[in-house]
Design an enzyme around this catalytic site. Structure first.
Site, short mmCIF file in Angstrom:
data_model
loop_
_atom_site.label_atom_id
_atom_site.label_comp_id
_atom_site.label_asym_id
_atom_site.label_seq_id
_atom_site.Cartn_x
_atom_site.Cartn_y
_atom_site.Cartn_z
N VAL A 122 26.62 26.34 32.83
CA VAL A 122 25.68 25.22 32.61
C VAL A 122 26.36 23.87 32.73
CG1 VAL A 122 24.10 26.56 31.16
CG2 VAL A 122 25.97 25.27 30.08
N ASN B 63 20.15 27.40 25.79
CA ASN B 63 20.77 28.06 24.64
C ASN B 63 22.29 28.12 24.74
OD1 ASN B 63 20.90 30.29 22.40
ND2 ASN B 63 21.88 31.19 24.20
N SER C 177 21.24 22.58 16.29
CA SER C 177 21.91 23.15 15.11
C SER C 177 21.70 22.21 13.93
CB SER C 177 23.42 23.27 15.39
OG SER C 177 24.15 23.43 14.20
N TYR D 91 31.37 19.47 17.45
CA TYR D 91 30.20 20.34 17.70
C TYR D 91 28.93 19.65 17.21
CZ TYR D 91 27.23 24.54 17.15
OH TYR D 91 26.21 25.46 17.18
N ALA E 213 28.31 16.52 16.81
CA ALA E 213 27.96 15.36 17.63
C ALA E 213 27.24 15.80 18.91
CB ALA E 213 29.22 14.57 17.98
N LYS F 89 25.41 18.45 19.21
CA LYS F 89 24.08 18.93 18.84
C LYS F 89 23.17 17.76 18.45
CE LYS F 89 24.74 23.33 19.61
NZ LYS F 89 24.01 24.03 20.68
N1 LIG Z 1 25.34 31.48 15.82
C1 LIG Z 1 25.04 30.44 15.04
O1 LIG Z 1 25.24 30.46 13.82
C2 LIG Z 1 24.42 29.21 15.62
C3 LIG Z 1 23.96 28.22 14.74
C4 LIG Z 1 23.39 27.07 15.26
C5 LIG Z 1 23.27 26.90 16.62
N2 LIG Z 1 23.74 27.89 17.45
C6 LIG Z 1 23.61 27.64 18.88
O2 LIG Z 1 22.92 28.71 19.47
C7 LIG Z 1 23.36 28.90 20.82
C8 LIG Z 1 23.75 30.35 21.03
O3 LIG Z 1 24.76 30.70 20.10
P1 LIG Z 1 25.21 32.22 19.83
O4 LIG Z 1 25.56 32.29 18.40
O5 LIG Z 1 24.23 33.16 20.39
O6 LIG Z 1 26.56 32.23 20.66
P2 LIG Z 1 27.31 33.43 21.41
O7 LIG Z 1 28.71 32.97 21.55
O8 LIG Z 1 27.04 34.73 20.72
O9 LIG Z 1 26.60 33.43 22.84
C9 LIG Z 1 26.70 32.32 23.68
C10 LIG Z 1 26.57 32.77 25.12
O10 LIG Z 1 26.72 31.59 25.94
C11 LIG Z 1 27.55 31.93 27.04
N3 LIG Z 1 28.18 30.70 27.54
C12 LIG Z 1 29.23 30.03 27.03
N4 LIG Z 1 29.54 28.98 27.80
C13 LIG Z 1 28.66 29.00 28.84
C14 LIG Z 1 28.47 28.18 29.98
N5 LIG Z 1 29.28 27.14 30.23
N6 LIG Z 1 27.46 28.47 30.83
C15 LIG Z 1 26.65 29.54 30.60
N7 LIG Z 1 26.80 30.36 29.55
C16 LIG Z 1 27.79 30.09 28.68
C17 LIG Z 1 28.55 32.93 26.48
O11 LIG Z 1 29.15 33.70 27.52
C18 LIG Z 1 27.67 33.75 25.54
O12 LIG Z 1 27.09 34.86 26.20
C19 LIG Z 1 24.51 27.91 21.02
O13 LIG Z 1 24.03 26.74 21.64
C20 LIG Z 1 24.95 27.61 19.62
O14 LIG Z 1 25.57 26.35 19.52
C21 LIG Z 1 24.31 29.02 16.99
#
Ligand SMILES: NC(=O)c1ccc[n+]([C@@H]2O[C@H](COP(=O)([O-])OP(=O)(O)OC[C@H]3O[C@@H](n4cnc5c(N)ncnc54)[C@H](O)[C@@H]3O)[C@@H](O)[C@H]2O)c1
Length: 249
Positions: A62, A88, A140, A155, A157, A159
């Protein structure tokens, strides 16, 4: 309630695991045709294979604007349109800012913030043409606090930037039938968080969440489904906390 998502064409970024895979699964279950974009090819292929023929893996970073454009053009060539974009994909940075590097900052900005912009910009032409579309960003709670339970200020910032992109895009795109909203989770049980949580820090995080547990990826996906549907047709520019009450404390 019928969400009327049958046949809708969606791109979910970072869908190789965690929240993105859960959102892709929920959209497929509602009858959508879902492209699972991920920079990790194996993860994308594995996650798509689990969902059947309506799920298509696509390798994409992305943070690479040209690559994003190629992926979106490919989807529009195949399907004639793109109805739903779920931004995402994201990475986490944790720990004190004194230990963070310039590279950490550049990387988290490129993926978490520029990535949302590149993907949103890429879907604009096909969505504007049809005067219809839904963009859902995964922000987030750390956007509000400048860093959350695990994510650090870098992170947080990025978000916060996602929240601002959500509001501004929503205002500009509303006249063209495009809704833009965000979801702000607190801590979700995924690969992103599980590797960082010790039994002790997990207890501390749970103590900060009034509902007394981490979120399941499927609980974030349920909100994404609603925002992807016309059930939420009159909602735009919002960042909806799905956080077990974390921000109330
Ligand atoms: N898990 C949490 O507690 C949490 C809380 C708040 C927000 N989020 C947000 O939710 C989203 C998903 O988080 P998650 O917990 O499922 O993470 P995760 O690490 O389990 O999954 C993230 C996925 O994104 C892919 N990815 C990473 N960099 C990429 C790139 N440059 N291009 C395309 N794909 C890429 C990874 O390969 C992975 O499959 C993120 O934006 C994260 O910041 C997560």
């Amino acid at each position: 309630m019928d969400l009327n998502l049958q046949g809708k064409v969606a791109l979910v970024t970072g869908a190789g695991g965690g929240i993105g895979a859960a959102i892709a699964a929920a959209l497929v279950a509602e009858g959508g045709i879902v492209y699972l974009g991920d920079s990790n090819a194996n993860s994308a292929v594995r996650a798509a294979a689990a969902l059947g023929s309506a799920a298509r893996p696509v390798v994409m970073d992305v943070g690479d604007a040209q690559a994003v454009l190629r992926v979106v053009r490919g989807i529009v060539d195949d399907q004639g349109r793109i109805d739903i974009l779920v931004n995402n994909a994201g990475i986490l940075k944790s720990g004190p800012v004194v230990d963070a590097s310039i590279d950490d900052w550049d990387q988290v900005c490129r993926i978490n913030l520029s990535g949302v912009y590149y993907c949103s910009k890429a879907v604009l032409a096909p969505m504007l043409e049809r005067r219809s579309g839904k963009i859902i960003n995964i922000a987030s709670v750390s956007a509000t606090k400048g860093g959350g339970a695990i994510g650090n200020v870098l992170y947080g910032a990025t978000k916060a930037g996602v929240v601002a992109l959500t509001r501004g895009f929503a205002r500009e795109l509303a006249p063209f039938g495009i809704n833009v909203n965000a979801i702000a989770p607190a801590v979700v049980d995924t690969g992103m968080t599980s590797s960082l949580l010790t039994p002790e820090s997990r207890r501390a995080v749970i103590a900060a969440i009034p509902l007394g547990r981490l979120a399941l990826p499927a609980e974030i996906a349920q909100m994404a489904l609603i925002l992807a549907s016309d059930v939420a047709a009159y909602v735009t520019g919002e960042t909806i906390a799905v956080d077990g009450g974390y921000l109330t404390k």
